[in-house]
Design an enzyme around this catalytic site. Structure first.
Site, PDB file in Angstrom:
ATOM      1  N   GLY A  12     -18.066   5.848 -20.444  1.00  0.00           N
ATOM      2  CA  GLY A  12     -18.483   7.203 -20.084  1.00  0.00           C
ATOM      3  C   GLY A  12     -19.808   7.286 -19.361  1.00  0.00           C
ATOM      4  O   GLY A  12     -20.418   8.358 -19.310  1.00  0.00           O
ATOM      5  N   SER A  13     -20.247   6.178 -18.768  1.00  0.00           N
ATOM      6  CA  SER A  13     -21.542   6.262 -18.076  1.00  0.00           C
ATOM      7  C   SER A  13     -21.443   7.179 -16.857  1.00  0.00           C
ATOM      8  O   SER A  13     -22.397   7.875 -16.520  1.00  0.00           O
ATOM      9  CB  SER A  13     -22.058   4.871 -17.692  1.00  0.00           C
ATOM     10  OG  SER A  13     -21.261   4.300 -16.699  1.00  0.00           O
ATOM     11  N   ASN A  14     -20.278   7.216 -16.217  1.00  0.00           N
ATOM     12  CA  ASN A  14     -20.105   8.157 -15.102  1.00  0.00           C
ATOM     13  C   ASN A  14     -20.072   9.601 -15.597  1.00  0.00           C
ATOM     14  O   ASN A  14     -20.631  10.487 -14.958  1.00  0.00           O
ATOM     15  CB  ASN A  14     -18.831   7.836 -14.314  1.00  0.00           C
ATOM     16  CG  ASN A  14     -19.058   6.746 -13.291  1.00  0.00           C
ATOM     17  OD1 ASN A  14     -19.627   6.992 -12.220  1.00  0.00           O
ATOM     18  ND2 ASN A  14     -18.656   5.541 -13.634  1.00  0.00           N
ATOM     19  N   ASN A 102      -9.965  10.800  -8.582  1.00  0.00           N
ATOM     20  CA  ASN A 102     -10.247   9.599  -9.378  1.00  0.00           C
ATOM     21  C   ASN A 102     -11.291   8.764  -8.649  1.00  0.00           C
ATOM     22  O   ASN A 102     -11.407   8.834  -7.427  1.00  0.00           O
ATOM     23  CB  ASN A 102      -8.951   8.792  -9.527  1.00  0.00           C
ATOM     24  CG  ASN A 102      -9.147   7.491 -10.281  1.00  0.00           C
ATOM     25  OD1 ASN A 102      -9.769   7.473 -11.363  1.00  0.00           O
ATOM     26  ND2 ASN A 102      -8.648   6.396  -9.742  1.00  0.00           N
ATOM     27  N   HIS A 104     -12.355   4.754  -8.116  1.00  0.00           N
ATOM     28  CA  HIS A 104     -11.878   3.377  -8.308  1.00  0.00           C
ATOM     29  C   HIS A 104     -12.973   2.415  -7.857  1.00  0.00           C
ATOM     30  O   HIS A 104     -13.560   2.612  -6.788  1.00  0.00           O
ATOM     31  CB  HIS A 104     -10.591   3.155  -7.513  1.00  0.00           C
ATOM     32  CG  HIS A 104      -9.972   1.837  -7.799  1.00  0.00           C
ATOM     33  ND1 HIS A 104      -9.252   1.589  -8.947  1.00  0.00           N
ATOM     34  CD2 HIS A 104     -10.011   0.663  -7.130  1.00  0.00           C
ATOM     35  CE1 HIS A 104      -8.858   0.333  -8.951  1.00  0.00           C
ATOM     36  NE2 HIS A 104      -9.310  -0.252  -7.860  1.00  0.00           N
TER      37      HIS A 104
HETATM   38  C1  GAR Z   1     -15.792   2.932 -13.490  1.00  0.00           C
HETATM   39  O1  GAR Z   1     -16.343   1.804 -12.861  1.00  0.00           O
HETATM   40  C2  GAR Z   1     -14.585   3.410 -12.725  1.00  0.00           C
HETATM   41  O2  GAR Z   1     -14.674   3.169 -11.350  1.00  0.00           O
HETATM   42  C3  GAR Z   1     -13.492   2.581 -13.344  1.00  0.00           C
HETATM   43  O3  GAR Z   1     -13.803   2.574 -14.709  1.00  0.00           O
HETATM   44  C4  GAR Z   1     -15.228   2.560 -14.845  1.00  0.00           C
HETATM   45  C5  GAR Z   1     -15.628   3.515 -15.939  1.00  0.00           C
HETATM   46  O4  GAR Z   1     -16.954   3.283 -16.305  1.00  0.00           O
HETATM   47  N1  GAR Z   1     -12.204   3.129 -13.091  1.00  0.00           N
HETATM   48  C6  GAR Z   1     -11.136   2.366 -12.853  1.00  0.00           C
HETATM   49  O5  GAR Z   1     -11.177   1.142 -12.876  1.00  0.00           O
HETATM   50  C7  GAR Z   1      -9.854   3.115 -12.544  1.00  0.00           C
HETATM   51  N2  GAR Z   1      -8.833   2.237 -12.106  1.00  0.00           N
HETATM   52  P1  GAR Z   1     -17.712   4.308 -17.247  1.00  0.00           P
HETATM   53  O6  GAR Z   1     -16.807   4.542 -18.449  1.00  0.00           O
HETATM   54  O7  GAR Z   1     -18.985   3.627 -17.631  1.00  0.00           O
HETATM   55  O8  GAR Z   1     -17.933   5.560 -16.456  1.00  0.00           O
END
Ligand code: GAR
Length: 189
Positions: A12-14, A102, A104
């Protein structure tokens, strides 16, 4: 007022970055974060950030249509997948045309598809000796990582880069651009 619903199942850092970005914006609100992982760190982050969060299981997503009903009630201007790995159901996509996006962690169409997430992506990028990688923000359709591309950003990589250092570079791009692109889409729509 424009409102966003986020889907996340990982750290969930994003999500945290997006919440902080819009915190002082009176015109954009994060209505809720929905997660399919009961123990995901994102739920803990939501508690700390005082953001509403809900956990849902496969049945409420794919069989009983409960998540779709909740979304219809919340009526978001944008649904944002930020580290969410389940395929979105057909009916849900139909209900929110061009409103589900989304992120990626690669330059699609390279390194997309089922199983391509997180460090699996960066590992493949390294093994293939790519000289650049990046992020793709795209609309969601019924196939993994195949909807129309909204935005891409690139970063160079060298043979010395490790999976971890590639991940860091990609994350930096995500933090810099994702909230900004979300804001742009909301202003346009
Ligand atoms: C992110 O890097 C996002 O791009 C990726 O999951 C991570 C979530 O990080 N998404 C995918 O790979 C989708 N196919 P977070 O939980 O720290 O935000």
């Amino acid at each position: 007022m424009k409102n966003i619903v986020l889907f996340a199942s990982g750290s969930g850092s994003n999500v945290e970055n997006i919440v902080r970005y819009f915190k002082s914006n009176p015109n954009i609100t994060i209505t809720a974060v929905l997660s399919n992982k009961r123990d995901a760190k994102v739920l803990e982050r939501c508690n700390n950030l005082n953001i509403s969060a809900l956990y849902f299981n496969k049945s409420s997503f794919y069989e009983k249509d409960l998540v779709r009903k909740i979304l219809k009630a919340l009526n978001p201007n944008l649904i944002v997948l930020a580290g969410f790995l389940w395929k979105m159901p057909h009916d849900l996509i139909q209900d929110f045309p061009d409103k589900i996006i989304n992120i990626h962690p690669a330059l699609l169409p390279k390194y997309g598809g089922k199983g391509m997430y997180g460090n699996h992506v960066h590992q493949a990028v390294k093994e293939n000796k790519e000289v650049e990688t990046g992020i793709t923000i795209h609309f969601v359709n019924e196939n993994y990582d195949e909807g129309g591309i909204i935005y891409q950003a690139k970063t160079n990589i060298s043979p010395e880069d490790t999976v971890q250092s590639i991940a860091k570079k990609v994350q930096a791009l995500e933090y810099e651009h994702f909230p900004r692109i979300i804001e742009k889409l909301l202003i346009k729509g």
